[in-house]
Enzyme design. Structure first.
Site, short mmCIF file in Angstrom:
data_model
loop_
_atom_site.label_atom_id
_atom_site.label_comp_id
_atom_site.label_asym_id
_atom_site.label_seq_id
_atom_site.Cartn_x
_atom_site.Cartn_y
_atom_site.Cartn_z
N LYS A 1 0.93 -1.12 -0.03
CA LYS A 1 0.02 -0.01 -0.09
C LYS A 1 0.84 1.15 -0.02
O LYS A 1 1.62 1.67 0.90
CB LYS A 1 -0.86 -0.16 1.29
CG LYS A 1 -2.00 1.16 1.14
CD LYS A 1 -2.24 1.77 2.33
CE LYS A 1 -1.49 3.14 2.78
NZ LYS A 1 -1.49 4.19 1.81
N GLY B 1 7.31 5.69 7.92
CA GLY B 1 6.24 6.87 7.94
C GLY B 1 6.56 7.50 9.51
O GLY B 1 7.59 7.49 10.13
N SER B 2 5.27 8.33 9.64
CA SER B 2 5.57 8.97 11.07
C SER B 2 5.61 8.38 12.33
O SER B 2 5.13 7.07 12.15
CB SER B 2 4.58 10.05 10.97
OG SER B 2 3.30 9.64 11.13
N GLY C 1 3.37 4.91 13.09
CA GLY C 1 3.95 3.72 13.77
C GLY C 1 3.55 3.45 15.11
O GLY C 1 3.49 2.08 15.22
N GLU D 1 10.22 2.10 10.54
CA GLU D 1 11.13 3.09 10.32
C GLU D 1 10.42 4.41 10.44
O GLU D 1 9.58 4.79 9.60
CB GLU D 1 11.70 3.02 9.02
CG GLU D 1 12.72 1.84 8.85
CD GLU D 1 13.91 1.87 9.58
OE1 GLU D 1 14.35 2.92 10.01
OE2 GLU D 1 14.41 0.73 9.63
N CYS E 1 13.78 11.57 6.13
CA CYS E 1 13.75 11.22 7.23
C CYS E 1 15.01 11.64 8.13
O CYS E 1 15.34 11.83 9.14
CB CYS E 1 13.58 9.84 7.72
SG CYS E 1 14.34 8.78 6.41
N GLU F 1 9.70 16.91 14.94
CA GLU F 1 10.04 16.65 13.45
C GLU F 1 9.19 17.65 12.66
O GLU F 1 8.06 17.82 12.90
CB GLU F 1 9.57 15.29 13.10
CG GLU F 1 10.16 15.05 11.70
CD GLU F 1 9.89 13.95 11.00
OE1 GLU F 1 8.89 13.17 11.28
OE2 GLU F 1 10.94 13.11 10.58
P1 NAD Z 1 2.69 8.91 7.15
O1 NAD Z 1 2.81 8.38 8.70
O2 NAD Z 1 1.31 9.93 7.39
O3 NAD Z 1 2.18 7.91 6.27
C1 NAD Z 1 3.03 6.64 5.85
C2 NAD Z 1 1.96 5.83 5.31
O4 NAD Z 1 1.14 5.15 6.30
C3 NAD Z 1 1.09 6.13 4.19
O5 NAD Z 1 0.88 5.15 3.48
C4 NAD Z 1 0.01 6.16 4.98
O6 NAD Z 1 -1.25 6.18 4.10
C5 NAD Z 1 -0.28 5.12 6.01
N1 NAD Z 1 -1.05 5.06 7.18
C6 NAD Z 1 -1.40 6.22 7.78
N2 NAD Z 1 -2.32 6.07 8.78
C7 NAD Z 1 -2.10 4.57 8.77
C8 NAD Z 1 -2.80 3.66 9.67
N3 NAD Z 1 -3.55 3.95 10.88
N4 NAD Z 1 -2.65 2.29 9.54
C9 NAD Z 1 -1.76 1.80 8.72
N5 NAD Z 1 -1.31 2.60 7.85
C10 NAD Z 1 -1.38 4.07 7.90
O7 NAD Z 1 3.91 9.33 6.81
P2 NAD Z 1 4.26 10.41 5.54
O8 NAD Z 1 3.87 11.78 5.81
O9 NAD Z 1 3.92 9.82 4.17
O10 NAD Z 1 5.85 10.31 5.64
C11 NAD Z 1 6.72 11.18 6.19
C12 NAD Z 1 7.10 10.65 7.65
O11 NAD Z 1 7.79 9.37 7.40
C13 NAD Z 1 8.02 11.25 8.45
O12 NAD Z 1 7.88 11.25 9.69
C14 NAD Z 1 9.41 10.75 8.21
O13 NAD Z 1 10.49 11.04 9.02
C15 NAD Z 1 9.09 9.45 8.08
N6 NAD Z 1 10.04 8.50 7.26
C16 NAD Z 1 10.86 7.69 8.10
C17 NAD Z 1 11.88 7.22 7.22
C18 NAD Z 1 13.06 6.21 8.08
O14 NAD Z 1 13.42 5.21 7.40
N7 NAD Z 1 13.06 6.41 9.44
C19 NAD Z 1 12.00 7.33 5.93
C20 NAD Z 1 11.29 8.10 5.02
C21 NAD Z 1 10.11 8.95 6.01
#
Ligand code: NAD
Length: 497
Positions: free
Chosen positions: A175, A228-229, A233, A250, A284, A385
């Site tokens: 997804k 993601g965030s 997570g 991550e 990130c 962040e």
């Molecule tokens: P986000 O958490 O908003 O979304 C990430 C993914 O999770 C998307 O596909 C979203 O649709 C999905 N999602 C949202 N709610 C969910 C739920 N309840 N259950 C399952 N899936 C869900 O993050 P974003 O805005 O797309 O990305 C930015 C964030 O990602 C920043 O915090 C950044 O630091 C982090 N990031 C971390 C790394 C790493 O390797 N540590 C790498 C890239 C980005």
């Protein structure tokens, strides 16, 4: 008329059962509609799981070197289409073209690494403590891997997860971020063209709540990998804990670059501009804190503010652009909110601090590269962040103080130190509490064959990339073969005197 895209489930491209779609627009010019993508739901996820179960039965029995061969072909196709993929990525994500090419290249590197790993999924043969008995371990596929990815690396991050999961013999449901669905659509087309059996890969587009959540909660999906965030997570972590799923997280970062008084300041200047404003700060690993030794602080900050003011904003496909737009309006509003917090908490703006609107910026989410000076370690802009082009500069007196400031945040992804002192560089490798530390280079720039990930609230102990990720996507089985023809009892028969 913009194209309407489909999910890939059960070996075919299908419309979502919801009948709903969302628009995917260019963040540099929102009048540019890339396509309409499925706004899927739990029923689509359930269909994907049924198909992935069939895919797993076939794929888990396919020899690992043969699985690797397919990934090598995927690498070849990515090489052949690199330019087109990078252009399409910039159009949907906004990063400048050179960076989009780098994002695709990371996918290529990951494909070739994974391809070779198909011949190297080693177990171990170890001596048994008993006579006429063999002991060894080997790696088994686990099952269905559910992969949830963010917007900022539309190609690299899906490949970091997908390719090792596949080489290890798992089937995959991905997804992608609803902000960048087109890149993964093209990636799935390439996997199929390379010869991946269709049931092995499922692509379900949609939102976190309506596709991500049911994927995480589905009892037949045994592995979840999320980037993601930290907020998202945490929710996923709770669910996976309750359901006993294997989970890799991550998440966020608040990465610092330390500039010592003996640093090469020209080098550090190039480094911080790239680390803080590359990908418009939406990495990130982005440098979001700059810790500068008091002896060089004023000199360095003056040069930095001037250089940041000169950075050229624009559409990432224009070769003159150095900084692209933010991903969407919510992201730009968040940056604005944090600029407000910076001023409220007593920091001073040295550069930027405003939107770029009007003219060629009228339909994009542009924001000027922004630098705050006089930031204290307890300010919100130094702790939370922001995920945008905002750099918080903190002055320090001693190396020990810089280490303390670096470590005193909730996150622990990347760090960097600029110094000419070799001993201090090695001390920093020991002292900085992060998953990645750079010496004389900015906080960004991971290579695909090294482990990638962070400590504290950035992760949960797993790593992507390199050799470590192959442990995450496989189960180790210990095997004992007793050919003595008698009952031999471990821990007892050799010691029962
Ligand atoms: P986000 O958490 O908003 O979304 C990430 C993914 O999770 C998307 O596909 C979203 O649709 C999905 N999602 C949202 N709610 C969910 C739920 N309840 N259950 C399952 N899936 C869900 O993050 P974003 O805005 O797309 O990305 C930015 C964030 O990602 C920043 O915090 C950044 O630091 C982090 N990031 C971390 C790394 C790493 O390797 N540590 C790498 C890239 C980005």
């Amino acid at each position: 008329m913009a194209k309407t895209f489909k999910n890939f489930i059960g070996g075919v491209w299908v419309a979502p059962t919801t009948g709903q779609y969302f628009d995917n627009r260019n963040p540099a010019d929102t009048t540019d509609l890339i396509g309409r993508f499925p706004d899927s739901g739990a029923k689509d996820v359930a269909a994907a799981v049924r198909s992935a179960t069939e895919g797993f039965a076939v794929w888990s029995r396919t020899p690992a070197p043969a699985r690797g061969d397919i990934l090598r072909r995927v690498g070849d196709l990515l090489v052949a289409r690199k330019e087109a993929l990078a252009n399409a990525m910039t159009r949907e994500m906004g990063k400048v073209l050179a960076e989009a090419r780098g994002d695709v290249q990371e996918g290529i590197d990951t494909a070739y690494y994974a391809g070779a790993e198909g011949r190297r999924l080693f177990g171990r043969t170890v001596p048994s403590e008993l006579r006429a008995k063999w002991a060894m371990s080997y790696r088994r596929p686990i099952g269905i891997a559910g992969l949830i990815t963010p917007f900022n690396f539309p190609m690299a991050i899906p490949t970091w997860k997908m390719f090792p999961a596949l080489v290890c013999g798992n089937s995959v449901i991905i997804k992608p971020s609803e902000d960048v669905p087109h890149t993964v659509h093209q990636l799935v087309e390439i996997l199929l063209e390379a010869g991946l059996p269709p049931e092995v890969i499922q692509l379900v587009h949609g939102r976190g709540q309506t596709v991500g959540k049911p994927l995480v909660e589905h009892p037949s999906v045994s592995v979840i990998s999320f980037t993601g965030s930290t907020a998202t997570g945490s929710v996923i972590g709770e669910t996976c804990g309750r359901l006993h799923k294997r989970l890799s997280l991550e998440m966020g970062g608040k990465n610092a670059m330390i500039v010592m008084d003996d640093a090469d300041l020209d080098l550090a200047l190039d480094g911080v501009l790239w680390g803080a404003f590359g990908t418009t700060g939406q990495r990130c690993t982005a440098t979001s804190r700059l810790l500068v030794h008091r002896k060089v602080h004023d000199r360095f900050v003056t040069r930095l503010a001037d250089a940041a003011a000169d950075l050229k904003l624009g559409d990432g496909r224009d070769p003159k652009s150095q900084v692209g737009p933010l991903i969407h309006e919510a992201s730009r509003s968040k940056v604005e909110r944090y600029v407000g917090y910076g001023l409220e908490d007593g920091a001073t703006l040295a550069s930027g601090g405003k939107r770029s609107g009007g003219g060629r910026f009228a339909h994009g989410y542009f924001y000027r590269p922004t630098i705050f000076v006089g930031v204290k370690p307890n300010h919100r802009i130094a702790r939370q962040e922001i995920f945008g082009p905002v750099l918080s500069v903190i002055r320090f007196n001693t190396y020990a103080e810089a280490v303390r400031i670096n470590n005193d945040v909730a996150y622990g992804l990347s760090s960097s130190i600029y110094t000419r002192n070799v001993a201090l560089a090695f001390k920093a490798l020991r002292d900085l509490d992060n998953g990645i530390t750079y010496v004389n280079a900015p906080t960004i720039g991971a290579e695909a064959h090294l482990p990638f990930g962070g400590v504290k609230q950035t992760g949960n102990g797993h790593r992507e990339g390199g050799w470590e990720v192959y442990d995450f996507y496989s189960e180790t089985k210990a095997c004992y073969i007793d050919y003595s023809g008698t009952l031999q009892r471990a821990q007892i028969d050799n010691y029962d005197h």
